[in-house]
Design a protein around this motif. Structure first.
Motif, PDB file in Angstrom:
ATOM      1  N   CYS A   1       0.865  -1.173   0.000  1.00 21.33           N
ATOM      2  CA  CYS A   1       0.000   0.000   0.000  1.00 21.33           C
ATOM      3  C   CYS A   1       0.907   1.229   0.000  1.00 21.33           C
ATOM      4  CB  CYS A   1      -0.895  -0.010   1.234  1.00 21.33           C
ATOM      5  SG  CYS A   1      -2.096   1.338   1.267  1.00 21.33           S
ATOM      6  N   PHE A   2       0.528   2.237  -0.768  1.00 22.25           N
ATOM      7  CA  PHE A   2       1.322   3.461  -0.848  1.00 22.25           C
ATOM      8  C   PHE A   2       0.402   4.668  -1.006  1.00 22.25           C
ATOM      9  CE2 PHE A   2       0.810   1.825  -5.116  1.00 22.25           C
ATOM     10  CZ  PHE A   2       0.445   2.942  -5.851  1.00 22.25           C
ATOM     11  N   LEU A   3       0.939   5.844  -0.713  1.00 23.42           N
ATOM     12  CA  LEU A   3       0.204   7.102  -0.831  1.00 23.42           C
ATOM     13  C   LEU A   3       0.924   8.042  -1.787  1.00 23.42           C
ATOM     14  CD1 LEU A   3      -0.394   7.867   2.954  1.00 23.42           C
ATOM     15  CD2 LEU A   3      -1.979   6.751   1.361  1.00 23.42           C
ATOM     16  N   LEU A   4       0.160   8.759  -2.579  1.00 21.40           N
ATOM     17  CA  LEU A   4       0.654   9.862  -3.394  1.00 21.40           C
ATOM     18  C   LEU A   4      -0.376  10.983  -3.308  1.00 21.40           C
ATOM     19  CD1 LEU A   4       1.918   7.940  -6.573  1.00 21.40           C
ATOM     20  CD2 LEU A   4       3.337   9.053  -4.856  1.00 21.40           C
ATOM     21  N   LYS A   5      -0.030  12.153  -3.801  1.00 24.17           N
ATOM     22  CA  LYS A   5      -0.957  13.291  -3.757  1.00 24.17           C
ATOM     23  C   LYS A   5      -1.139  13.833  -5.158  1.00 24.17           C
ATOM     24  CE  LYS A   5      -3.167  16.328  -1.038  1.00 24.17           C
ATOM     25  NZ  LYS A   5      -3.934  17.178  -1.842  1.00 24.17           N
ATOM     26  N   VAL A   6      -2.371  13.731  -5.674  1.00 20.51           N
ATOM     27  CA  VAL A   6      -2.722  14.274  -6.983  1.00 20.51           C
ATOM     28  C   VAL A   6      -3.007  15.763  -6.818  1.00 20.51           C
ATOM     29  CG1 VAL A   6      -4.388  14.161  -8.891  1.00 20.51           C
ATOM     30  CG2 VAL A   6      -3.662  12.054  -7.739  1.00 20.51           C
TER      31      VAL A   6
ATOM     32  N   LEU B   1      -4.183   9.964  -2.918  1.00 20.52           N
ATOM     33  CA  LEU B   1      -4.278   8.740  -3.700  1.00 20.52           C
ATOM     34  C   LEU B   1      -3.709   7.592  -2.878  1.00 20.52           C
ATOM     35  CD1 LEU B   1      -4.873   7.612  -6.649  1.00 20.52           C
ATOM     36  CD2 LEU B   1      -2.388   7.710  -6.914  1.00 20.52           C
ATOM     37  N   VAL B   2      -4.494   6.545  -2.731  1.00 22.44           N
ATOM     38  CA  VAL B   2      -4.067   5.342  -2.027  1.00 22.44           C
ATOM     39  C   VAL B   2      -3.976   4.222  -3.061  1.00 22.44           C
ATOM     40  CG1 VAL B   2      -4.624   3.661  -0.233  1.00 22.44           C
ATOM     41  CG2 VAL B   2      -5.210   6.076   0.092  1.00 22.44           C
TER      42      VAL B   2
ATOM     43  N   ILE C   1      -7.422  16.641 -10.665  1.00 20.19           N
ATOM     44  CA  ILE C   1      -8.095  15.422 -10.202  1.00 20.19           C
ATOM     45  C   ILE C   1      -9.028  14.856 -11.266  1.00 20.19           C
ATOM     46  CG2 ILE C   1      -9.802  14.536  -8.558  1.00 20.19           C
ATOM     47  CD1 ILE C   1      -8.408  16.238  -6.417  1.00 20.19           C
ATOM     48  N   ASP C   2      -9.863  15.684 -11.871  1.00 19.27           N
ATOM     49  CA  ASP C   2     -10.810  15.181 -12.874  1.00 19.27           C
ATOM     50  C   ASP C   2     -10.076  14.574 -14.070  1.00 19.27           C
ATOM     51  OD1 ASP C   2     -12.969  15.937 -11.314  1.00 19.27           O
ATOM     52  OD2 ASP C   2     -13.259  17.841 -12.360  1.00 19.27           O
ATOM     53  N   GLU C   3      -9.022  15.229 -14.500  1.00 18.94           N
ATOM     54  CA  GLU C   3      -8.233  14.724 -15.619  1.00 18.94           C
ATOM     55  C   GLU C   3      -7.541  13.409 -15.248  1.00 18.94           C
ATOM     56  OE1 GLU C   3      -4.669  16.324 -18.562  1.00 18.94           O
ATOM     57  OE2 GLU C   3      -5.439  17.637 -16.974  1.00 18.94           O
TER      58      GLU C   3
END
Length: 106
Positions: free
Chosen positions: A5-10, A51-52, A15-17
Motif C-alpha cells: 500500500c502506498f500514498l501519493l498526492k494528486v 491517492l491510495v 483530479i478530474d483529468e
C-alpha cells in the motif's frame, strides 16, 4: 504474496483529468503490469487528491524493476508525472514508498 500500500498526492486542479486518464489505461500498460507480477492493483482517490494505491505481488522490488524495464511504463510515467505534488523530479513509480502493514484480517 506481498501486500503493498502506498500514498501519493494528486494535484487538486488535475483530479478530474487524472480520473479520466485512469478510465482509459492503455491496454499495453495493463498487459505490462500483469506480466511484471502486479496483481489485485487498485487506486483509490479522495476528493482532496490523496491517492491510495494497493497491489499484491510476490516481490515488490522485482515487480517494480520489471515495470521500470518496459518502454510503455517510461511513457506512462512521463505523462503522469505532472498530475502529482511533491515528486521532486522523480517519476511517480519512484515515489511509491510502501506503508508498513500493522494489521491484516485474513
Amino acid at each position: 504474496m506481498q501486500r503493498v500500500c502506498f500514498l501519493l498526492k494528486v494535484r487538486q486542479d488535475r483530479i478530474d483529468e487524472y480520473r479520466a486518464r485512469h478510465a482509459e489505461v492503455w491496454p499495453e500498460m495493463l498487459a505490462a503490469l500483469s506480466a511484471a507480477g502486479w496483481h489485485n492493483y487498485s487506486l483509490f482517490l479522495r476528493e482532496d487528491g490523496l491517492l491510495v494505491g494497493y497491489l499484491e505481488t510476490e516481490d515488490f522490488d522485482r515487480a517494480r524493476a520489471a515495470m521500470d524495464a518496459t518502454e510503455v511504463n517510461a511513457r506512462w510515467q512521463q505523462q503522469m508525472a505532472g498530475y502529482f505534488e511533491q515528486l521532486d523530479g522523480a517519476a511517480p513509480d519512484a515515489a511509491m514508498v510502501p506503508l508498513s502493514e500493522v494489521f491484516h484480517l485474513s
